[in-house]
Scaffold this active site. Sequence first.
Site, PDB file in Angstrom:
ATOM      1  N   LYS A 202       0.861  -1.186   0.000  1.00 53.24           N
ATOM      2  CA  LYS A 202       0.000   0.000   0.000  1.00 53.24           C
ATOM      3  C   LYS A 202       0.898   1.236   0.000  1.00 53.24           C
ATOM      4  O   LYS A 202       1.673   1.451   0.934  1.00 53.24           O
ATOM      5  CB  LYS A 202      -0.921   0.008   1.211  1.00 53.24           C
ATOM      6  CG  LYS A 202      -1.880   1.200   1.232  1.00 53.24           C
ATOM      7  CD  LYS A 202      -2.816   1.123   2.425  1.00 53.24           C
ATOM      8  CE  LYS A 202      -3.791   2.290   2.447  1.00 53.24           C
ATOM      9  NZ  LYS A 202      -4.711   2.224   3.601  1.00 53.24           N
ATOM     10  N   ARG A 212     -10.870   9.380   1.536  1.00 48.69           N
ATOM     11  CA  ARG A 212     -10.781  10.008   2.861  1.00 48.69           C
ATOM     12  C   ARG A 212     -11.935  10.976   3.090  1.00 48.69           C
ATOM     13  O   ARG A 212     -12.401  11.142   4.223  1.00 48.69           O
ATOM     14  CB  ARG A 212      -9.425  10.704   3.010  1.00 48.69           C
ATOM     15  CG  ARG A 212      -8.269   9.702   3.085  1.00 48.69           C
ATOM     16  CD  ARG A 212      -6.902  10.359   3.048  1.00 48.69           C
ATOM     17  NE  ARG A 212      -5.849   9.350   3.067  1.00 48.69           N
ATOM     18  CZ  ARG A 212      -4.574   9.585   2.798  1.00 48.69           C
ATOM     19  NH1 ARG A 212      -4.186  10.821   2.493  1.00 48.69           N
ATOM     20  NH2 ARG A 212      -3.683   8.604   2.829  1.00 48.69           N
ATOM     21  N   LYS A 226       1.215  10.109   5.534  1.00 48.04           N
ATOM     22  CA  LYS A 226       1.385   8.756   6.063  1.00 48.04           C
ATOM     23  C   LYS A 226       2.678   8.131   5.534  1.00 48.04           C
ATOM     24  O   LYS A 226       2.780   6.921   5.362  1.00 48.04           O
ATOM     25  CB  LYS A 226       0.165   7.902   5.699  1.00 48.04           C
ATOM     26  CG  LYS A 226      -1.144   8.494   6.220  1.00 48.04           C
ATOM     27  CD  LYS A 226      -2.335   7.566   6.017  1.00 48.04           C
ATOM     28  CE  LYS A 226      -3.603   8.185   6.608  1.00 48.04           C
ATOM     29  NZ  LYS A 226      -4.770   7.264   6.540  1.00 48.04           N
ATOM     30  N   GLU A 242       7.712  -6.814   1.184  1.00 48.07           N
ATOM     31  CA  GLU A 242       6.505  -6.680   2.012  1.00 48.07           C
ATOM     32  C   GLU A 242       5.542  -7.847   1.783  1.00 48.07           C
ATOM     33  O   GLU A 242       5.005  -8.430   2.722  1.00 48.07           O
ATOM     34  CB  GLU A 242       5.797  -5.353   1.692  1.00 48.07           C
ATOM     35  CG  GLU A 242       6.487  -4.113   2.236  1.00 48.07           C
ATOM     36  CD  GLU A 242       6.184  -3.876   3.714  1.00 48.07           C
ATOM     37  OE1 GLU A 242       5.625  -4.778   4.373  1.00 48.07           O
ATOM     38  OE2 GLU A 242       6.512  -2.781   4.191  1.00 48.07           O
ATOM     39  N   LYS A 257      -2.073  -1.496  -3.782  1.00 46.67           N
ATOM     40  CA  LYS A 257      -2.945  -0.318  -3.753  1.00 46.67           C
ATOM     41  C   LYS A 257      -2.087   0.935  -3.833  1.00 46.67           C
ATOM     42  O   LYS A 257      -1.109   1.044  -3.078  1.00 46.67           O
ATOM     43  CB  LYS A 257      -3.774  -0.329  -2.459  1.00 46.67           C
ATOM     44  CG  LYS A 257      -4.755   0.830  -2.324  1.00 46.67           C
ATOM     45  CD  LYS A 257      -5.505   0.744  -1.005  1.00 46.67           C
ATOM     46  CE  LYS A 257      -6.497   1.906  -0.886  1.00 46.67           C
ATOM     47  NZ  LYS A 257      -7.194   1.894   0.416  1.00 46.67           N
ATOM     48  N   SER A 283     -10.221   5.347  -5.083  1.00 48.97           N
ATOM     49  CA  SER A 283     -11.185   6.430  -5.263  1.00 48.97           C
ATOM     50  C   SER A 283     -10.718   7.486  -6.244  1.00 48.97           C
ATOM     51  O   SER A 283     -11.512   8.010  -7.035  1.00 48.97           O
ATOM     52  CB  SER A 283     -11.478   7.075  -3.903  1.00 48.97           C
ATOM     53  OG  SER A 283     -10.280   7.596  -3.321  1.00 48.97           O
ATOM     54  N   TYR A 322     -15.023   0.603  -7.569  1.00 48.79           N
ATOM     55  CA  TYR A 322     -16.318   1.238  -7.368  1.00 48.79           C
ATOM     56  C   TYR A 322     -17.206   1.094  -8.598  1.00 48.79           C
ATOM     57  O   TYR A 322     -18.390   1.433  -8.550  1.00 48.79           O
ATOM     58  CB  TYR A 322     -16.116   2.713  -7.006  1.00 48.79           C
ATOM     59  CG  TYR A 322     -15.308   2.888  -5.744  1.00 48.79           C
ATOM     60  CD1 TYR A 322     -15.903   2.742  -4.491  1.00 48.79           C
ATOM     61  CD2 TYR A 322     -13.943   3.151  -5.797  1.00 48.79           C
ATOM     62  CE1 TYR A 322     -15.158   2.868  -3.328  1.00 48.79           C
ATOM     63  CE2 TYR A 322     -13.186   3.269  -4.637  1.00 48.79           C
ATOM     64  CZ  TYR A 322     -13.800   3.127  -3.408  1.00 48.79           C
ATOM     65  OH  TYR A 322     -13.052   3.223  -2.255  1.00 48.79           O
TER      66      TYR A 322
END
Length: 335
Positions: A202, A212, A226, A242, A257, A283, A322
């Site tokens: 991610k 968000r 982040k 990872e 992602k 999104s 979506y």
Amino acid sequence: MTVSQSFPARRLRRLRKHDFSRRLVQENQLSVDDLIYPMFVIEGTNCREAIPSMPGIERLSLDLLAIEVKELAELGIPAVAIFPVTPSDIKTEMAEEAYNENGLAQRAVQCIKAAAPDLGVITDVALDPFTTHGQDGIIDSEGYVLNDITTEILVKQALSHAQAGADIVAPSDMMDGRIGAIREALENAGFINTQIMAYSAKYASTYYGPFRDAVGSAGNLKGANKFTYQMDPANSDEAIHEVALDIQEGADMVMVKPGMPYLDIVRRVKHELQVPTFAYQVSGEYAMHKAAIDNGWLKEKECVLESLLCFKRAGANGILTYFAKQVAIWLKEQK
């Protein structure tokens, strides 16, 4: 017409001449079985809220969620991913609401399982919807996200989701070691068949903005980032490390992602590690497509289907998108 003797004997366009031959040699196909539909849930009754930055996507109260998931199941969509919108007055620094057995996410799982028992339910394991600061974990006095105490709370959250009936818990927080801790806790509690979809790669991406907004964490972040736990967009080899760690710790499937800007990562993960690999058309990707479509700059159906086929070509086993409901309708109409 005379053809030069030097012309190659194999003309690759021959197989493109007819519809039937194009279909016969198509290397990848998109089906409803590839789709996971992310859904936002809110408190209340008969509540439906539009998300301005994600045209066509709404936050739903549980009674409307129950109606919607029945339709999704009838369309053949295998699973949904649930994201709760937490009221600001119950957000805390320690994210206690994340593991409330009567929390919105937990009740949403129960609601879906009652309405559509065979529909897979994926829950987000992360603390950002529940913290006053919008970070995915517990922070110290300098705002740094603390790994181990965050993991302890993520374990509680994952267990509460499993107890509610979640089929798959999906840690999206990017803490070190959390997959192993969650797997051990699930095993010890008897949830041996609860699957883990690890958000293993991610990235600290700017494509998450509309999400968000949708879950109400953007205002809590207040311009913070982040970068100390999500991956650097410049890195590729790190993603392989990872993913390998998460598989070793007990993940059943892994996630990359965002999606389309990171299809090279999807390809590497699938090719090099050969594990069940999923990708999230996030999104921001959805919002960009919708903006161009709504302005008449792109054809909706053709563009959306092409974008999702790209995930399959890269090696994704499934796609969180979506567009899932609309695509399922289109695919059904084509039969």
